[in-house]
Design an enzyme around this catalytic site. Structure first.
Site, PDB file in Angstrom:
ATOM      1  N   SER A  17      37.835  46.947  35.627  1.00  0.00           N
ATOM      2  CA  SER A  17      37.339  45.394  35.650  1.00  0.00           C
ATOM      3  C   SER A  17      35.907  45.031  35.994  1.00  0.00           C
ATOM      4  O   SER A  17      35.398  44.310  35.341  1.00  0.00           O
ATOM      5  CB  SER A  17      38.185  44.750  36.968  1.00  0.00           C
ATOM      6  OG  SER A  17      39.535  44.932  36.628  1.00  0.00           O
ATOM      7  N   ARG A  40      31.818  40.537  42.328  1.00  0.00           N
ATOM      8  CA  ARG A  40      33.162  40.310  42.922  1.00  0.00           C
ATOM      9  C   ARG A  40      33.786  38.986  42.747  1.00  0.00           C
ATOM     10  O   ARG A  40      34.750  38.668  42.795  1.00  0.00           O
ATOM     11  CB  ARG A  40      32.922  40.946  44.318  1.00  0.00           C
ATOM     12  CG  ARG A  40      34.286  40.791  45.191  1.00  0.00           C
ATOM     13  CD  ARG A  40      34.685  41.938  46.335  1.00  0.00           C
ATOM     14  NE  ARG A  40      34.520  43.124  45.951  1.00  0.00           N
ATOM     15  CZ  ARG A  40      35.384  43.923  45.629  1.00  0.00           C
ATOM     16  NH1 ARG A  40      36.600  43.353  45.335  1.00  0.00           N
ATOM     17  NH2 ARG A  40      35.181  45.044  45.195  1.00  0.00           N
ATOM     18  N   HIS A  43      35.044  38.592  39.484  1.00  0.00           N
ATOM     19  CA  HIS A  43      36.266  39.528  39.607  1.00  0.00           C
ATOM     20  C   HIS A  43      37.458  38.908  40.130  1.00  0.00           C
ATOM     21  O   HIS A  43      38.459  38.758  39.833  1.00  0.00           O
ATOM     22  CB  HIS A  43      35.839  40.658  40.245  1.00  0.00           C
ATOM     23  CG  HIS A  43      37.479  41.668  40.694  1.00  0.00           C
ATOM     24  ND1 HIS A  43      37.658  41.898  41.602  1.00  0.00           N
ATOM     25  CD2 HIS A  43      37.847  42.559  39.691  1.00  0.00           C
ATOM     26  CE1 HIS A  43      38.916  42.596  41.713  1.00  0.00           C
ATOM     27  NE2 HIS A  43      38.862  43.070  40.433  1.00  0.00           N
TER      28      HIS A  43
END
Lengths: 212, 212
Positions: A17, A40, A43
């Site tokens: 990812s 993050r 994500h």
């Protein structure tokens, strides 16, 4: 239509990812200590707007890491963010996560003062005799009251993660925090959320763990 | 720069937010039973893309409401979604919320089978002898395994809320669910999250409560 699944081992999903996120950011350069936080959050949301929305005060990340290593606790305004923050990882450094939103004394104070429970829960946080990182993912009233408490010298947060989401006073509440001299990580604009607040906390924690 | 806060009473903030969302949707028309769900997801994310992304199988909302009223439980793939779902409201109808992701037996099964914990937690859910609404906000592997369990006639969910977020197999996992004849509410594309899963569950619960 044939639906094709990519073959990725469970342990490799997060790594893959992050590779995709990096590819789609097309070589865009971030400050090193901010990069993992930005990625993050992308994500967590699949929303690349955060590459532009996230604003960091100078040295915010290193100050936050220092605070966590010294045992700072995290106060958040939602049970969801509390559920999402890696509490084991924080506990290694002596910190814990608090959310006072469902506390009876907070509900009572909010009713008496005619404020939101988020506002009242910031008063409760100000009475903690600990170093505090605030992770605000829902209530702009929490940010507004933090701004007041800071100006009244009643609280000196180690970091404010200011990522409430929504439509009423969310944008200006974030602007207020960016006017203080408290370290901050803020998602400018309307977007944010408990998931974003938790993701930023976890990014900080994972940076500390990798460092070892 | 002067930062201006809008004066809104605590109890009015949500109402005002929905007014703003309605204004900005500029008269766009949704099916009546889908409208509150779409608007609550936008309220939770400040992301108007959900006005296009959310896809409902025919009659999904009324079937979901019927299931909740008959005591269906909700199984989710994250502790965050579990924290965010209004459990008191669900309990009024006899349902409760489960998340098996942190269970030792799920961790063990995942290790033994070389799957994700999300996959193993769907096996555990399939052994529940209850009507189940699935609220999947994180793991596409949970959706893929639900698809397999449905095809093997091992499970017949009352509804699948398919809103995992991310980059690896998220898009096709949602497409698989839309190929089943199980009622679904799916966020097409990469976006979604625990917050979106919880928001959809809560929108359903609030529709039931207002109905009374």
């Amino acid at each position: 239509m044939k639906i094709e699944l990519e073959k990725v081992l469970p342990a490799e999903i997060e790594k893959r990812s992050f590779e995709i996120i990096t590819e789609e950011l097309q070589g865009r350069v971030f400050l090193e200590d901010q990069e993992l936080i930005i990625k993050r959050v992308i994500h967590t949301t699949a929303d690349f707007e955060y590459a532009d929305n996230l604003k960091f005060s100078e040295g915010a990340v290193s100050k936050a890491i220092e605070a966590i290593k010294s045992g700072a606790c995290i106060v958040t305004d939602t049970q969801m963010a509390k559920a999402g923050i890696n509490k084991k990882s924080l506990a290694k450094h002596g910190g814990e996560v608090y959310c006072f939103m469902s506390d009876d004394d907070v509900a009572l104070e909010a009713k008496e003062l005619g404020t939101t429970r988020a506002t009242a829960s910031m008063n409760k946080a100000a009475r903690l005799e600990k170093d505090v990182i605030f992770a605000i993912g829902n209530a702009p009233t929490a940010l507004v009251h933090l701004y007041e408490l800071i100006n009244e010298h009643k609280i000196t947060p180690k970091l404010i993660i200011g990522v409430p989401v929504g439509f009423v006073n969310v944008v200006p509440s974030k602007e207020l925090i960016m006017k203080t001299d408290i370290p901050y990580i803020v998602a400018k604009g309307r977007k944010g959320g408990s998931n974003v607040a938790a993701a930023i906390c976890n990014a900080l924690l994972y940076m500390i763990n990798n460092e070892r």
